[in-house]
Design an enzyme around this catalytic site. Sequence first.
Site, PDB file in Angstrom:
ATOM      1  CG  PHE A 171      -7.215  10.162 -10.621  1.00 53.23           C
ATOM      2  CD1 PHE A 171      -8.108  10.227  -9.559  1.00 53.23           C
ATOM      3  CD2 PHE A 171      -5.910   9.750 -10.356  1.00 53.23           C
ATOM      4  CE1 PHE A 171      -7.717   9.880  -8.273  1.00 53.23           C
ATOM      5  CE2 PHE A 171      -5.511   9.404  -9.076  1.00 53.23           C
ATOM      6  CZ  PHE A 171      -6.415   9.465  -8.030  1.00 53.23           C
ATOM      7  CB  THR A 174       1.039  12.655 -11.011  1.00 54.83           C
ATOM      8  OG1 THR A 174       0.720  11.310 -10.679  1.00 54.83           O
ATOM      9  CG2 THR A 174       2.528  12.782 -11.262  1.00 54.83           C
ATOM     10  CD  GLU A 175       0.855  18.650  -6.907  1.00 61.29           C
ATOM     11  OE1 GLU A 175       1.877  19.077  -6.319  1.00 61.29           O
ATOM     12  OE2 GLU A 175      -0.306  18.922  -6.567  1.00 61.29           O
ATOM     13  N   PRO A 176       4.680  17.775 -10.678  1.00 61.26           N
ATOM     14  CG  PRO A 176       5.122  19.748 -11.876  1.00 61.26           C
ATOM     15  CD  PRO A 176       4.063  19.059 -11.080  1.00 61.26           C
ATOM     16  CB  THR A 208      -4.322   9.377 -18.414  1.00 60.42           C
ATOM     17  OG1 THR A 208      -3.052   8.885 -18.029  1.00 60.42           O
ATOM     18  CG2 THR A 208      -4.851   8.556 -19.583  1.00 60.42           C
ATOM     19  CD  GLN A 241      12.797 -30.415 -25.477  1.00 59.45           C
ATOM     20  OE1 GLN A 241      13.910 -30.314 -24.971  1.00 59.45           O
ATOM     21  NE2 GLN A 241      12.107 -31.544 -25.436  1.00 59.45           N
ATOM     22  CB  ILE A 245       8.738 -16.076 -29.890  1.00 57.93           C
ATOM     23  CG1 ILE A 245       9.009 -16.842 -28.589  1.00 57.93           C
ATOM     24  CG2 ILE A 245       8.047 -16.967 -30.927  1.00 57.93           C
ATOM     25  CD1 ILE A 245       7.770 -17.251 -27.804  1.00 57.93           C
ATOM     26  N   GLY A 251      14.007 -11.232 -35.390  1.00 64.15           N
ATOM     27  CA  GLY A 251      14.206  -9.960 -36.092  1.00 64.15           C
ATOM     28  C   GLY A 251      12.879  -9.279 -36.414  1.00 64.15           C
ATOM     29  CD  GLU A 304      -4.662   3.556 -12.578  1.00 65.72           C
ATOM     30  OE1 GLU A 304      -5.164   2.759 -11.780  1.00 65.72           O
ATOM     31  OE2 GLU A 304      -5.249   3.964 -13.615  1.00 65.72           O
TER      32      GLU A 304
HETATM   33  N1  COS Z   1      -7.677   3.160   1.433  1.00 68.39           N
HETATM   34  C1  COS Z   1      -8.076   4.031   2.395  1.00 68.39           C
HETATM   35  N2  COS Z   1      -7.199   4.792   3.114  1.00 68.39           N
HETATM   36  C2  COS Z   1      -5.893   4.645   2.845  1.00 68.39           C
HETATM   37  C3  COS Z   1      -5.423   3.753   1.872  1.00 68.39           C
HETATM   38  C4  COS Z   1      -6.362   2.971   1.152  1.00 68.39           C
HETATM   39  N3  COS Z   1      -5.984   2.105   0.202  1.00 68.39           N
HETATM   40  N4  COS Z   1      -4.067   3.838   1.831  1.00 68.39           N
HETATM   41  C5  COS Z   1      -3.699   4.744   2.759  1.00 68.39           C
HETATM   42  N5  COS Z   1      -4.807   5.229   3.376  1.00 68.39           N
HETATM   43  C6  COS Z   1      -4.856   6.200   4.455  1.00 68.39           C
HETATM   44  C7  COS Z   1      -3.980   5.738   5.624  1.00 68.39           C
HETATM   45  O1  COS Z   1      -4.700   4.871   6.475  1.00 68.39           O
HETATM   46  C8  COS Z   1      -3.626   7.039   6.301  1.00 68.39           C
HETATM   47  O2  COS Z   1      -4.725   7.440   7.103  1.00 68.39           O
HETATM   48  P1  COS Z   1      -4.499   7.885   8.653  1.00 68.39           P
HETATM   49  O3  COS Z   1      -3.548   9.030   8.596  1.00 68.39           O
HETATM   50  O4  COS Z   1      -5.868   8.265   9.106  1.00 68.39           O
HETATM   51  O5  COS Z   1      -3.916   6.713   9.329  1.00 68.39           O
HETATM   52  C9  COS Z   1      -3.533   8.019   5.135  1.00 68.39           C
HETATM   53  O6  COS Z   1      -4.262   7.433   4.053  1.00 68.39           O
HETATM   54  C10 COS Z   1      -2.087   8.255   4.691  1.00 68.39           C
HETATM   55  O7  COS Z   1      -1.553   7.007   4.328  1.00 68.39           O
HETATM   56  P2  COS Z   1       0.013   6.689   4.444  1.00 68.39           P
HETATM   57  O8  COS Z   1       0.506   7.188   5.765  1.00 68.39           O
HETATM   58  O9  COS Z   1       0.223   5.267   4.113  1.00 68.39           O
HETATM   59  O10 COS Z   1       0.593   7.650   3.286  1.00 68.39           O
HETATM   60  P3  COS Z   1       2.068   7.774   2.727  1.00 68.39           P
HETATM   61  O11 COS Z   1       2.314   9.170   2.375  1.00 68.39           O
HETATM   62  O12 COS Z   1       3.047   7.127   3.663  1.00 68.39           O
HETATM   63  O13 COS Z   1       2.138   6.956   1.312  1.00 68.39           O
HETATM   64  C11 COS Z   1       1.705   5.603  -0.576  1.00 68.39           C
HETATM   65  C12 COS Z   1       1.323   6.093   0.845  1.00 68.39           C
HETATM   66  C13 COS Z   1       3.179   5.601  -0.888  1.00 68.39           C
HETATM   67  C14 COS Z   1       1.189   4.196  -0.607  1.00 68.39           C
HETATM   68  C15 COS Z   1       0.920   6.505  -1.556  1.00 68.39           C
HETATM   69  O14 COS Z   1       1.478   7.809  -1.574  1.00 68.39           O
HETATM   70  C16 COS Z   1       0.857   5.987  -2.958  1.00 68.39           C
HETATM   71  O15 COS Z   1       0.055   5.107  -3.262  1.00 68.39           O
HETATM   72  N6  COS Z   1       1.694   6.538  -3.878  1.00 68.39           N
HETATM   73  C17 COS Z   1       1.612   6.241  -5.274  1.00 68.39           C
HETATM   74  C18 COS Z   1       0.661   7.182  -5.914  1.00 68.39           C
HETATM   75  C19 COS Z   1       0.272   6.733  -7.268  1.00 68.39           C
HETATM   76  O16 COS Z   1      -0.178   5.621  -7.463  1.00 68.39           O
HETATM   77  N7  COS Z   1       0.427   7.631  -8.225  1.00 68.39           N
HETATM   78  C20 COS Z   1       0.004   7.402  -9.545  1.00 68.39           C
HETATM   79  C21 COS Z   1      -0.956   8.490  -9.883  1.00 68.39           C
HETATM   80  S1  COS Z   1      -2.352   7.985 -10.706  1.00 68.39           S
HETATM   81  S2  COS Z   1      -1.746   7.534 -12.509  1.00 68.39           S
END
Ligand code: COS
Length: 404
Positions: A140, A143-145, A175, A298, A356, A359, A382
């Site tokens: 999956f 993520t980006e820089p 991953t 305890q 617990i 060392g 995640e």
């Molecule tokens: N299921 C379905 N749709 C979803 C959703 C979900 N769980 N969460 C958000 N959406 C939809 C929203 O409804 C919105 O749709 P509309 O524009 O039609 O209303 C759209 O997606 C954008 O959502 P939102 O405005 O909440 O996006 P944001 O940019 O504000 O950020 C967060 C959302 C911060 C929650 C998101 O960027 C996030 O989860 N970040 C972490 C990413 C992550 O886990 N990275 C790890 C990588 S994998 S190891």
Amino acid sequence: MIKNHIYSERTAGIAVKNMAMDADTFQQFLDTIRRFVEERLIPMEHKVASDDLVPNELKHEMAMMGLFGLTIPEEYGGIGVTMEEEARICMELGRTSPAFRSVFGTSIGIGSQGILIDGTEQQKQKYLPKIATGDCVASFALTEPEAGSDAAHLRTTAILCDDHYIFNGTKRYITNAPTADILTVMARTNPEIDGAAGVSSFIVERNTPGLSFGKPERKMGQQGAHVCDVIFNNCRVPANNLIGGVEGVGFKTAMKVLDRGRLHLAAVCVGHANRSLEEALAYACERKQFGQAIAEFQLIQAMLANTKADIYAARCMTIDAAKRHDAGKNVSTEAASAKMFASEMCGRAVDNAVQIFGGSGYIADHGIERMYRDARLYRIYEGTTQIQQIIIARNMIREWRENL
Ligand code: COS
């Protein structure tokens, strides 16, 4: 073998996608996984960590058990477990090094769920059966820089040019990318739109021209599981590989995938914490100081008891959220809550275990310090704990406003 057994048990009735197994069959499967963890995986933990490699023979055994097909529906050649069943399985697998789960966990989880949730029938037919056998490992790439927590502002572009999308950009800390055969990639198909609505999701095959991989990163823990950069340089991806054939919904696909992924991880955290508690309890009962087992003190009992209650709470939350997911409910809040609580709980559990052990907990030979390092990632990937807090609070505020 187990897989065949489950197939025959389950296909005897009417095949329903991801229908729960009957209780006896599932318990048998769970017992087999527990035995596999105890007899095959736990004895290999130290070697896997020092070699930074899971041996191929173990991967083969995992494939024979059907672990690569856990979440893939039966109609595509998998076992098709429910979310609750997946959570209970992850609680067993979480008892050993995360590197083992990572062999198939990313593939059956965030790597393939985008195809399963939003893919076209043709995409499902093409990829899911190969994922289910372990012949195709899926990763999956979100993520980006410059776009970690702020995933909607990712910069990798995918511009349609005739019947291909031309990808440019870099994905970071992906991953299993070093061994992935396909990647679910989120990229911006509409650079005019800055946020989520400009993002689409794709299936990108490993041998695609213009795709390359960085060197595996050196990490704090979880040795045996590998992450690296994925680099797109005028990479030509067939237009057919746009997930669901629809542009602009890739961010939502990623969020739906992560809802499920977070439940999976919460369950892994329960398993990891449980194992650290088992180790700490055994040590506390055997280790003598001041003329008695330290378990009699305890202050030690408080640590054991707090961890026990913490695990119970995380387990209940995760199973409840998984059941809601199986019932078709939106579990964004519950998945974020379970992931946040269980990963933080796991951090406390391994910290108590090191304490617990005293060392000895700091010495590599006992394995507890490895569990401590391995667990640290759970609070980060995640979605960090802080991102889970944002998701929960935003959902609360939105619901409050909707109910005005
Ligand atoms: N299921 C379905 N749709 C979803 C959703 C979900 N769980 N969460 C958000 N959406 C939809 C929203 O409804 C919105 O749709 P509309 O524009 O039609 O209303 C759209 O997606 C954008 O959502 P939102 O405005 O909440 O996006 P944001 O940019 O504000 O950020 C967060 C959302 C911060 C929650 C998101 O960027 C996030 O989860 N970040 C972490 C990413 C992550 O886990 N990275 C790890 C990588 S994998 S190891």
